[in-house]
Design an enzyme around this catalytic site. Sequence first.
Site, PDB file in Angstrom:
ATOM      1  CB  SER A 103     -36.737  19.901  44.141  1.00  0.00           C
ATOM      2  OG  SER A 103     -38.230  20.373  44.347  1.00  0.00           O
ATOM      3  CG  ASP A 144     -39.421  27.211  46.600  1.00  0.00           C
ATOM      4  OD1 ASP A 144     -39.669  27.557  45.737  1.00  0.00           O
ATOM      5  OD2 ASP A 144     -38.701  26.878  47.490  1.00  0.00           O
ATOM      6  CG  HIS A 203     -37.679  25.628  44.449  1.00  0.00           C
ATOM      7  ND1 HIS A 203     -37.735  24.889  45.428  1.00  0.00           N
ATOM      8  CD2 HIS A 203     -37.424  24.292  43.181  1.00  0.00           C
ATOM      9  CE1 HIS A 203     -37.524  23.130  44.940  1.00  0.00           C
ATOM     10  NE2 HIS A 203     -37.667  22.651  43.690  1.00  0.00           N
TER      11      HIS A 203
END
Length: 270
Positions: free
Chosen positions: A94, A218, A245
């Site tokens: 991320s 995601d 995610h």
Amino acid sequence: MGEEGVAEKEAAADGNNTHFVLVHGVGGGAWCWYKIRCLMESCGYKVSCIDLKGAGIDRSDAGSILCFDDYNQPLMDFMSALPDTEKVILVGHSAGGLSVTQASHKFPDKIRLAVYVAATMLKSGFVTDQDVKDGVPDFSQFGDVYELGFGLGAEQPPTSALVKKEFQREIIYQMSPLEDSTLAEMLLRPGPIMALSSARLGGEGESVERVYIKTMHDNVLKPEQQEAMIKKWLPSQVFALDSDHSPFFSAPFSLFGLLLKVAATSAGCM
């Protein structure tokens, strides 16, 4: 024996000299990687999981972290302390992709491979409006999802943000085991969004090989955003996981296998 057996064979072939450094995303911490760390260490790999400033067990207040260099200092200190002869595989999840990119620019000789897992991969950070569109989550479809912190006062822009507990599973962990999303609900901390939005990374270095691992379901960094960043700054390889995610929770064996695969085929292993 399936994915686990293949992974163990690849690990044995690679030997014990590979060092993975794992970097979390916004609000997370070293704890996010507990499944991957266990799998790696069981196969003889060296693993370091970093807590960035205000994350994990670092007790700094996210509302007081106002610049990206401050937020990312723990990773910079870690990289600086590595022996000059050691080259690591740096993995960012991320917003941890921003941390990986900054480290790649500053310590290219200490990084064998940079791996972006559902990660923000922007060569220079947030410089243009398109960078923001590609690299910042858009949760508008879910409604009012953030708890905001105003470390500079209520009249100033927010300094930190945390996805509200009632939205966390739906947005971040919808394919993950319930026990993992419950753990995350207990451990997630506000992320220093002002510091992250200030990330300007220079972008001079091109010597570090990059790999991107896409997450196809995601809700945070959507597949089209990931694809846009891939097209803008092409990595050497792109892989895809059938995950949310958080593949370290929802697809740990698949992620582990991919990390071993890219480690075995990276330049440092040839």
